[in-house]
Design a protein around this motif. Structure first.
Motif, mmCIF file in Angstrom:
data_model
loop_
_atom_site.group_PDB
_atom_site.id
_atom_site.type_symbol
_atom_site.label_atom_id
_atom_site.label_comp_id
_atom_site.label_asym_id
_atom_site.label_seq_id
_atom_site.Cartn_x
_atom_site.Cartn_y
_atom_site.Cartn_z
ATOM 1 N N GLY A 36 29.197 22.533 53.970
ATOM 2 C CA GLY A 36 27.940 21.799 53.888
ATOM 3 C C GLY A 36 27.944 20.700 54.930
ATOM 4 O O GLY A 36 29.011 20.144 55.244
ATOM 5 N N LEU A 37 26.762 20.410 55.488
ATOM 6 C CA LEU A 37 26.681 19.404 56.551
ATOM 7 C C LEU A 37 25.274 18.826 56.570
ATOM 8 O O LEU A 37 24.294 19.558 56.474
ATOM 9 C CB LEU A 37 26.965 20.081 57.902
ATOM 10 N N PHE A 38 25.178 17.505 56.631
ATOM 11 C CA PHE A 38 23.900 16.883 56.946
ATOM 12 C C PHE A 38 24.143 15.584 57.687
ATOM 13 O O PHE A 38 25.270 15.051 57.698
ATOM 14 C CB PHE A 38 23.010 16.689 55.698
ATOM 15 N N GLU A 72 24.799 28.269 54.838
ATOM 16 C CA GLU A 72 24.480 26.838 54.990
ATOM 17 C C GLU A 72 23.016 26.664 55.410
ATOM 18 O O GLU A 72 22.489 27.428 56.214
ATOM 19 C CB GLU A 72 25.418 26.214 56.026
ATOM 20 N N LEU A 73 22.384 25.640 54.865
ATOM 21 C CA LEU A 73 20.943 25.440 55.047
ATOM 22 C C LEU A 73 20.645 24.066 55.627
ATOM 23 O O LEU A 73 21.433 23.123 55.476
ATOM 24 C CB LEU A 73 20.227 25.538 53.694
ATOM 25 N N GLU A 74 19.482 23.941 56.272
ATOM 26 C CA GLU A 74 19.025 22.638 56.737
ATOM 27 C C GLU A 74 17.517 22.658 56.913
ATOM 28 O O GLU A 74 16.973 23.619 57.462
ATOM 29 C CB GLU A 74 19.682 22.275 58.082
ATOM 30 N N PHE A 75 16.864 21.600 56.456
ATOM 31 C CA PHE A 75 15.440 21.442 56.751
ATOM 32 C C PHE A 75 15.289 20.871 58.145
ATOM 33 O O PHE A 75 15.848 19.822 58.458
ATOM 34 C CB PHE A 75 14.774 20.514 55.736
#
Ligand SMILES: [Ca+2]
Length: 273
Positions: A61-63, A190-193
């Protein structure tokens, strides 16, 4: 249904797949029928900056938030939540998960960080300010990727579906069925807006799907083949898995499991043939 032991212990084929995504085919361009031209825009990339990344971090996970990267790592006994200085890769704060948990996606909403675990059906909620554990929550099935649009959470589980969880109650509100044309896109990780779209790593490939959070339709494909030299892929499981976005400066960051670098990239539209 997608056994994650495979994620760790698989042989060489995942790397092969990583370099030759399934819909490219394995033969020469002359020997196989060409796919009908897709109307979905495709993008490649330009590297803007390379930042250091802990090569022992099994990124799940990464933000990015307010000058720092936040990273969730996996594997039993190596799972953690970390606050990282982007420029140096230095870990500024770290919380280790108990041995029985395999950490997965992380996301931020209203000063709280959520972290999923793979098969324990247990999530953790931390304070953004000091990474102190506040409480736990539960969900059905597997946990893979997680992101937020500031209102709700969006969660992947390795299938072609993305669950939308109410940001306040964490109850499931609806299900996005991710399709490229009529075909389900599985192995969403893995997801990101990013600017109103959901970006999703497709596990074991170098591809990121750009997905409409309203319809689940794939509206673009990003091909990151060649981003990390194969020389640095020391383990079969060391695949692309980590997308973060700095909305204020419009900076897009990507990394992978056990990768030595975080890349800031810019998308470049592929020229139609
Ligand atoms: Ca992310």
């Amino acid at each position: 249904m997608y056994h994650k032991a495979l994620k760790i212990a698989a042989g060489c084929w995942p790397i092969a797949l990583a370099f030759f995504p399934a819909n490219w085919g394995f033969g020469s361009a002359q020997s196989i029928p060409q796919r009908a031209p897709s109307r979905i825009p495709e993008y490649t990339f330009k590297v803007i900056h390379v930042f250091p990344h802990d090569p022992s971090a099994f990124t799940q996970g990464l933000f990015y938030h307010d000058g720092f990267l936040y990273e969730g790592t996996g594997l039993n006994g190596r799972s953690s939540l970390r606050k990282i200085r982007l420029e140096t890769g230095e870990t500024l704060a770290k919380v280790d998960l108990p041995q029985e948990y395999f950490g997965e996606g992380i996301a931020l909403l209203k000063n709280e960080i959520l972290q999923l675990t793979w098969q324990s059906q247990t999530g953790f909620i931390y304070n953004l300010s000091d990474l102190r554990l506040q409480r736990r929550f539960s969900y059905r099935g597997e946990g893979w990727g997680l992101t937020s649009n500031g209102i709700d959470f969006f969660m992947s589980d390795g299938s072609s579906e993305i669950r939308v969880l109410d940001g306040a109650t964490l109850r499931e509100k609806r299900l996005l069925k991710v399709r490229d044309g009529g075909m389900p896109v599985t192995q969403l990780n893995e997801l990101e807006f990013v600017e109103g779209e959901i970006y999703a790593n497709v596990w074991q490939t170098n591809r990121i799907a750009r997905i409409s959070p309203r319809t689940g339709r794939v509206v673009g494909w990003i091909d990151l083949t060649g981003l990390l030299s194969s020389v640095y892929k020391l383990e079969p499981g060391a695949v692309l898995n980590g997308i973060a976005y700095d909305a204020a400066k419009k900076r897009l960051f990507v990394t992978g499991k056990l990768w030595p670098s975080v890349f800031e990239i810019q998308l470049v539209a592929k020229t139609p043939r």
